[in-house]
Design a protein around this motif. Sequence first.
Motif, PDB file in Angstrom:
ATOM      1  N   GLY A 176       0.828  -1.389  -0.178  1.00  0.00           N
ATOM      2  CA  GLY A 176       0.018  -0.177   0.134  1.00  0.00           C
ATOM      3  C   GLY A 176       0.855   1.301   0.016  1.00  0.00           C
ATOM      4  O   GLY A 176       0.238   2.423  -0.225  1.00  0.00           O
ATOM      5  N   ARG A 193       8.709   1.360   2.511  1.00  0.00           N
ATOM      6  CA  ARG A 193       8.736   0.100   2.216  1.00  0.00           C
ATOM      7  C   ARG A 193       9.750  -0.783   3.005  1.00  0.00           C
ATOM      8  O   ARG A 193       9.504  -1.665   3.606  1.00  0.00           O
ATOM      9  CB  ARG A 193       8.459  -0.219   0.841  1.00  0.00           C
ATOM     10  N   THR A 201      -2.112   3.477  10.397  1.00  0.00           N
ATOM     11  CA  THR A 201      -2.028   3.594   9.177  1.00  0.00           C
ATOM     12  C   THR A 201      -1.762   5.151   8.544  1.00  0.00           C
ATOM     13  O   THR A 201      -1.270   5.555   7.653  1.00  0.00           O
ATOM     14  CB  THR A 201      -3.133   2.919   8.519  1.00  0.00           C
TER      15      THR A 201
END
Length: 214
Positions: free
Chosen positions: A37, A45, A98
């Motif tokens: 995502g 990442r 998130t």
Amino acid sequence: MEEHADYGIDFIKATKRIKEICPYVKISGGISNLSFGFRGVMKIRESIHSVFLQHAILESGMDVGIVNPHEMIAYQELEDDMKQLCDNLVFNKIPEATDDMLERTGYERACIDARKKNLPPPRKPRGRLPQMPRLQFDYDKIPPKPATEPPLPTSDAAQNHVPNPYINSNLTHEKIAAIRAKATNVTKPNIDYTQPSDTYPSSFPHFVRGRDSV
């Protein structure tokens, strides 16, 4: 997605459980799905991969993680705030994990664009303040005592529960005497504020100096 928030911690827990029951099995997995995502910002990442592999391999027994070793970031080289963000995300510690990582992703993407245009980097997000234990002082270690009455002032009259005589000329502390010796008054000023006890009748309803001065 909210239903995917526990995938990382569930994989780590399952790996540890499988290794406890079947210690000779080998466990591997593709790590890129964990950070799919946040594609487009490799620093984000690879930071997530580093935190995940630290717990999955070194602490839970995972054997192989399918990653690109050329782009990996060592766990020890992660920034403290980035490490905290990745921990919150991988282990789903807080509901805002998130959103916090998306905010950091936007900052990292803005830094990439600024470097391409030879511009100064943007302001770094403040992030979430760490929860640290409060610093303890000596007075924090004093055991509490039950209070049976309101606290008293520090004067001797109040401590001994006797009326204050207001005869200040009897105070002969060495520092007080030194200040009085420097006085340039020709006449000695009256510093006593005592009153005769019969100045007011005992039924006088208002404050009386000496009677109500405890």
